[in-house]
Enzyme design. Structure first.
Site, PDB file in Angstrom:
ATOM      1  N   ASP A 224      -5.358  -5.443  10.804  1.00 40.92           N
ATOM      2  CA  ASP A 224      -6.666  -4.761  10.815  1.00 40.92           C
ATOM      3  C   ASP A 224      -7.845  -5.716  10.584  1.00 40.92           C
ATOM      4  O   ASP A 224      -8.939  -5.503  11.109  1.00 40.92           O
ATOM      5  CB  ASP A 224      -6.712  -3.583   9.829  1.00 40.92           C
ATOM      6  CG  ASP A 224      -6.266  -3.932   8.418  1.00 40.92           C
ATOM      7  OD1 ASP A 224      -5.819  -5.068   8.189  1.00 40.92           O
ATOM      8  OD2 ASP A 224      -6.362  -3.054   7.539  1.00 40.92           O
TER       9      ASP A 224
ATOM     10  N   LYS B  12       0.794  -1.235   0.000  1.00 42.90           N
ATOM     11  CA  LYS B  12       0.000   0.000   0.000  1.00 42.90           C
ATOM     12  C   LYS B  12       0.831   1.293   0.000  1.00 42.90           C
ATOM     13  O   LYS B  12       0.520   2.243   0.721  1.00 42.90           O
ATOM     14  CB  LYS B  12      -0.937   0.028   1.216  1.00 42.90           C
ATOM     15  CG  LYS B  12      -1.978  -1.069   1.208  1.00 42.90           C
ATOM     16  CD  LYS B  12      -2.825  -1.059   2.444  1.00 42.90           C
ATOM     17  CE  LYS B  12      -2.066  -1.518   3.665  1.00 42.90           C
ATOM     18  NZ  LYS B  12      -2.921  -1.805   4.819  1.00 42.90           N
TER      19      LYS B  12
HETATM   20  C1  BGC Z   1      -1.989  -5.782   3.868  1.00 41.06           C
HETATM   21  C2  BGC Z   1      -2.839  -6.479   4.903  1.00 41.06           C
HETATM   22  C3  BGC Z   1      -3.996  -5.578   5.318  1.00 41.06           C
HETATM   23  C4  BGC Z   1      -4.746  -5.091   4.105  1.00 41.06           C
HETATM   24  C5  BGC Z   1      -5.903  -4.168   4.460  1.00 41.06           C
HETATM   25  C6  BGC Z   1      -2.836  -5.247   2.745  1.00 41.06           C
HETATM   26  O1  BGC Z   1      -2.038  -4.504   1.859  1.00 41.06           O
HETATM   27  O2  BGC Z   1      -1.027  -6.669   3.355  1.00 41.06           O
HETATM   28  O3  BGC Z   1      -2.079  -6.852   6.027  1.00 41.06           O
HETATM   29  O4  BGC Z   1      -4.848  -6.296   6.173  1.00 41.06           O
HETATM   30  O5  BGC Z   1      -3.863  -4.416   3.239  1.00 41.06           O
HETATM   31  O6  BGC Z   1      -5.482  -3.038   5.121  1.00 41.06           O
END
Ligand code: BGC
Length: 467
Positions: free
Chosen positions: A192, A156
């Site tokens: 989360d 992200k």
């Molecule tokens: C992460 C996860 C997270 C999800 C939602 C993903 O990019 O790898 O750990 O739960 O985003 O936030």
């Protein structure tokens, strides 16, 4: 024009049969991720969370919660009230994480976190108290213990070099120590999805799945211990953080990846990883639409073949535009406004084509999520040898919450793909904040009631086998 647009959009339309096929591939991925000897090459990581119990309604107390997973970092003071079975947010504070910090030095990021936490503790007059702390850290982590969590990879848009492979709790504790003006108590690390499941679990004790469809996407669920081959023990269940965003990283989704998905992946800061997430989540949907609009205008099917300079700017088409354009009553007006804002010369036919593009992209996302959720629900049903599974999913994330018909399409498709499962969807109220407190509270309840259990959990954790 609409007819000539259809062939460009066709590769994004996934039939129910195709979704069933995707679901069975994901099922194989889940099993591979859980396996002791297959885990290391699995694209879907299936990470044990060491959360073995969902709330039973007896939890109580005051907690601090930290939440890092997007562009903001939050600190919260949360109270769990047993009498009312309620989790109350006492106060919270948001600190922006500047974009350069998301890819800058590790120490700078954790010093920033420690400084926000320090300011908050001071403002709440909590200095001197050491409250237990739940840390929602929404990235894939190999959890060794509830308070030891090794970052596998950033996702992200985060990419601070040198954190991957290191324990996030140690990095936090070191930063707090560097300040030296306050201390933190026991820490529980939480994804989360797990926070979301647990925050809903206080209200609805059959909530055994947590799902996020926001900037990123992911889900967790309660798996039978006997299937969690990397952790000792056969009894009971453990929450598994699937990290389904990584589905396809082994090439298993190549047939449904369009040229637009490939382009989004290639230009991202982490090419080749989180392929499923890049087809689904808020960080990428707008960019897929932008690339489609560019293609359609190149083929003279939009904007009389003219594309503006503005539209050629990467990431200029925000995912929230998709929701605005698909709004039932105001959508077409919103589309007109947004296209003008993007400096495009549009006519009424263009407005309708743009809406169709948005609908195609968001609908594929909802259907792919549905296929993934159906896979988990079907697995839970078969695990338990049930003809029918009744369960609740705690859900959060801007795409799910804000898009006008995403949740409806997802739910409808899950019903078709998992007809033997009755799934209730519960939108979580601040799972990342209150849920982190809940995980910490459940861990505390287990420790208070059964001090030896705490010891047991600890030793189970160290049983996680090194492969
Ligand atoms: C992460 C996860 C997270 C999800 C939602 C993903 O990019 O790898 O750990 O739960 O985003 O936030």
């Amino acid at each position: 024009v609409l007819q000539r647009v259809q062939p460009v959009l066709q590769p994004l339309r996934l039939s129910l049969d195709k979704l069933r096929d995707v679901s069975s591939r994901l099922h194989k991925g889940l099993v591979q991720g859980l396996g002791k000897h297959s885990h290391h090459r699995a694209a879907v990581k299936m990470l044990p969370t060491f959360v073995r119990a969902t709330p039973d309604g007896t939890e109580k107390g005051d907690f601090l919660a930290l939440d890092l997973g997007g562009t903001n970092f939050r600190v919260l003071h949360v109270r769990v009230l047993q009498a009312e079975q309620k989790v109350v947010k006492m106060d919270s504070q948001i600190c922006v994480v500047p974009k350069d910090m998301m890819t800058g030095a590790t120490q700078q990021l954790f010093d920033h976190i420690a400084s926000c936490l320090g300011d908050f503790i001071a403002s709440q007059e909590l200095k001197g108290q050491t409250l237990p702390l739940g840390f929602t850290f929404s990235f894939p982590c190999e959890q060794k213990e509830i308070d030891k969590s090794i970052l596998i990879r950033w996702t992200k848009g985060f990419n601070c070099p040198g954190v991957e492979g290191r324990d996030v709790v140690t990095l936090l504790r070191d930063a707090v120590r560097r300040r030296g003006d306050y201390d933190i108590g026991s820490v529980a690390m939480v994804n989360d999805t797990v926070g979301t499941m647990m925050s809903c679990g206080y209200k609805d004790q059959s909530c055994e799945i947590g799902m996020i469809i926001g900037t990123g996407t992911n889900a967790c669920y309660m798996e039978e211990m006997k299937n969690v081959k990397r952790v000792e023990g056969e009894d009971g269940r453990m929450c598994i953080n699937t990290e389904w965003g990584g589905f396809g990283d082994d090439g298993s989704l190549r047939d449904i990846q369009t040229e637009f998905d490939q382009m989004v992946d290639k230009t991202s800061i982490n090419p080749g990883v989180h392929i499923f997430e890049k087809m689904i989540s808020g960080m990428y949907l707008g960019e897929i639409v932008r690339l489609l609009l560019l293609r359609l205008s190149e083929e003279k099917l939009l904007f009389k073949g003219q594309k503006s300079e503005v539209l050629q700017t990467p990431e200029i088409f925000q995912t929230k535009f998709i929701s605005e354009i698909e709004e039932e009553d105001t959508g077409l007006d919103n589309a007109r406004r947004i296209l003008t804002q993007l400096d495009l010369q549009w006519d009424e036919a263009d407005v309708r084509v743009v809406r169709l593009v948005c609908d195609t992209v968001s609908s594929r996302s909802a259907r792919l999520c549905a296929a993934a959720l159906a896979t988990i629900a079907n697995k839970m049903r078969l695990n338990r040898g049930l003809d029918r599974l009744q369960t609740t999913v705690g859900v959060d994330g801007t795409v799910y919450r804000k898009h006008p018909n995403f949740s409806e399409e997802l739910q409808l498709t899950v019903r078709l793909l998992a007809p033997e499962c009755s799934i209730t969807f519960l939108v979580s109220e601040d799972g990342s904040g209150k849920g982190a407190a809940m995980v910490t509270a459940v861990a505390q309840r287990l420790c208070v009631l059964f001090p030896c259990l705490h010891f047991l959990i600890k030793s189970y954790m160290s049983d996680l086998k090194n492969e």
